[in-house]
Design a protein around this motif. Structure first.
Motif, PDB file in Angstrom:
ATOM      1  N   SER A  45       0.999  -1.370  -0.053  1.00 31.58           N
ATOM      2  CA  SER A  45      -0.057  -0.001   0.003  1.00 31.58           C
ATOM      3  C   SER A  45       0.904   1.216   0.158  1.00 31.58           C
ATOM      4  O   SER A  45       2.029   1.329   0.368  1.00 31.58           O
ATOM      5  N   THR A  46       0.503   2.336  -0.714  1.00 36.72           N
ATOM      6  CA  THR A  46       1.154   3.649  -0.728  1.00 36.72           C
ATOM      7  C   THR A  46       0.632   4.354   0.596  1.00 36.72           C
ATOM      8  O   THR A  46      -0.446   4.834   0.691  1.00 36.72           O
ATOM      9  N   PRO A  47       1.631   4.893   1.406  1.00 37.71           N
ATOM     10  CA  PRO A  47       1.380   5.825   2.581  1.00 37.71           C
ATOM     11  C   PRO A  47       0.909   7.116   2.011  1.00 37.71           C
ATOM     12  O   PRO A  47       1.633   7.521   0.915  1.00 37.71           O
ATOM     13  N   GLU A  48       0.142   7.766   2.622  1.00 42.64           N
ATOM     14  CA  GLU A  48      -0.097   9.164   2.468  1.00 42.64           C
ATOM     15  C   GLU A  48      -0.493   9.844   3.700  1.00 42.64           C
ATOM     16  O   GLU A  48      -1.071   9.309   4.569  1.00 42.64           O
ATOM     17  N   PHE A  49       0.192  10.968   3.727  1.00 43.88           N
ATOM     18  CA  PHE A  49       0.043  11.836   5.164  1.00 43.88           C
ATOM     19  C   PHE A  49      -0.724  13.216   4.787  1.00 43.88           C
ATOM     20  O   PHE A  49      -0.324  13.851   4.110  1.00 43.88           O
ATOM     21  N   LEU A  50      -1.876  13.307   5.602  1.00 45.42           N
ATOM     22  CA  LEU A  50      -2.646  14.380   5.376  1.00 45.42           C
ATOM     23  C   LEU A  50      -2.339  15.317   6.725  1.00 45.42           C
ATOM     24  O   LEU A  50      -2.151  14.884   7.877  1.00 45.42           O
ATOM     25  N   VAL A  51      -2.332  16.613   6.326  1.00 45.73           N
ATOM     26  CA  VAL A  51      -2.388  17.734   7.252  1.00 45.73           C
ATOM     27  C   VAL A  51      -3.400  18.650   7.236  1.00 45.73           C
ATOM     28  O   VAL A  51      -3.634  18.978   6.135  1.00 45.73           O
ATOM     29  N   ILE A  62      -3.323  13.205   9.746  1.00 44.28           N
ATOM     30  CA  ILE A  62      -3.869  11.838   9.653  1.00 44.28           C
ATOM     31  C   ILE A  62      -3.074  10.866   8.503  1.00 44.28           C
ATOM     32  O   ILE A  62      -2.716  11.289   7.328  1.00 44.28           O
ATOM     33  N   PRO A  63      -2.815   9.638   8.977  1.00 47.05           N
ATOM     34  CA  PRO A  63      -1.975   8.795   8.404  1.00 47.05           C
ATOM     35  C   PRO A  63      -2.981   7.909   7.519  1.00 47.05           C
ATOM     36  O   PRO A  63      -3.811   7.416   8.179  1.00 47.05           O
ATOM     37  N   LEU A  64      -2.636   7.697   6.267  1.00 50.94           N
ATOM     38  CA  LEU A  64      -3.508   6.892   5.323  1.00 50.94           C
ATOM     39  C   LEU A  64      -2.669   5.860   4.635  1.00 50.94           C
ATOM     40  O   LEU A  64      -1.228   6.017   4.372  1.00 50.94           O
ATOM     41  N   LEU A  65      -3.249   4.697   4.448  1.00 53.32           N
ATOM     42  CA  LEU A  65      -2.685   3.832   3.453  1.00 53.32           C
ATOM     43  C   LEU A  65      -3.545   3.745   2.208  1.00 53.32           C
ATOM     44  O   LEU A  65      -4.710   3.165   2.507  1.00 53.32           O
ATOM     45  N   LEU A  66      -3.191   3.769   1.130  1.00 54.85           N
ATOM     46  CA  LEU A  66      -3.899   3.737  -0.316  1.00 54.85           C
ATOM     47  C   LEU A  66      -3.401   2.325  -1.010  1.00 54.85           C
ATOM     48  O   LEU A  66      -2.195   2.163  -1.101  1.00 54.85           O
ATOM     49  N   LEU A  67      -4.341   1.799  -1.411  1.00 59.06           N
ATOM     50  CA  LEU A  67      -3.932   0.595  -2.169  1.00 59.06           C
ATOM     51  C   LEU A  67      -4.718   0.877  -3.780  1.00 59.06           C
ATOM     52  O   LEU A  67      -5.706   1.313  -3.919  1.00 59.06           O
ATOM     53  N   LEU A  68      -4.001   0.523  -4.762  1.00 59.63           N
ATOM     54  CA  LEU A  68      -4.090   0.596  -6.081  1.00 59.63           C
ATOM     55  C   LEU A  68      -4.931  -0.671  -6.648  1.00 59.63           C
ATOM     56  O   LEU A  68      -4.454  -1.654  -6.568  1.00 59.63           O
TER      57      LEU A  68
END
Length: 190
Positions: A45-51, A62-68
């Protein structure tokens, strides 16, 4: 409160994310970028970090994990992914209503952002953040879940009590140079 901006960040601005994680009233080691990257690698999964910013001031991360997948990008939710909900810095105030107002505003802004990007969202929101009215008002289904904490005085017995897959993730973290210190912060080794 001014309009809140929710945006993904990348390498040059990681300090904004890290400062919220370090100062949040609801801290979680699972929000540390090093942990999020390791879980992301383990589950492809690809990490994405929101502020979330109030003007120029970061107030939530907010930490997120994205899956394609075949239907596009989705937000992943794994048993090893204990927290992908907002961490908050509360305004210094003597008034509990001010903290509640900020919390509800952040949750509403995050919900709007995620609804615009994903068809389905599952968040594991860390305690002590329990006032989820902003999500329910937007039609989100809210239900509690629980995890267990136990003392780690006897490390060998603690290790035996940890799920096999979690022990594997811990070994992977150690092999990649991640360590955890007494002050509660994760560190990425050389």
């Amino acid at each position: 409160m001014a309009d809140l901006q929710v945006k993904p960040i990348n390498a040059p601005d990681y300090s904004a994310y890290d400062s919220v994680v370090a100062r949040a009233y609801n801290p979680s080691p699972y929000a540390e970028r090093a942990y999020v990257r390791i879980v992301g690698e383990a589950f492809r999964s690809t990490p994405e970090f929101l502020v979330v910013r109030d003007g120029d001031t970061p107030i939530s991360a907010i930490p997120l994990l994205l899956l394609l997948g075949r239907f596009g990008r989705s937000l992943t939710n794994r048993s090893q992914w204990y927290n992908n909900g907002p961490l908050l810095i509360l305004r210094d105030s003597h008034y509990p209503a001010a903290a509640t107002s900020r919390t509800l505003s952040v949750l509403d802004a995050v919900a709007k952002y995620l609804e615009a990007r994903f068809g389905r969202v599952i968040l594991n929101i860390p305690a002590p953040l329990t006032d989820l009215r902003a999500l329910m008002a937007r039609g989100w289904r809210v239900s509690p879940s629980y995890t267990y904490l136990w003392p780690i005085g006897d490390l060998s017995s603690t290790e035996r009590a940890i799920d096999k897959n979690l022990r594997r993730l811990i070994r992977r973290a150690e092999e990649s140079g991640i360590s955890y210190s007494e002050d509660g912060s994760a560190a990425q080794g050389g």
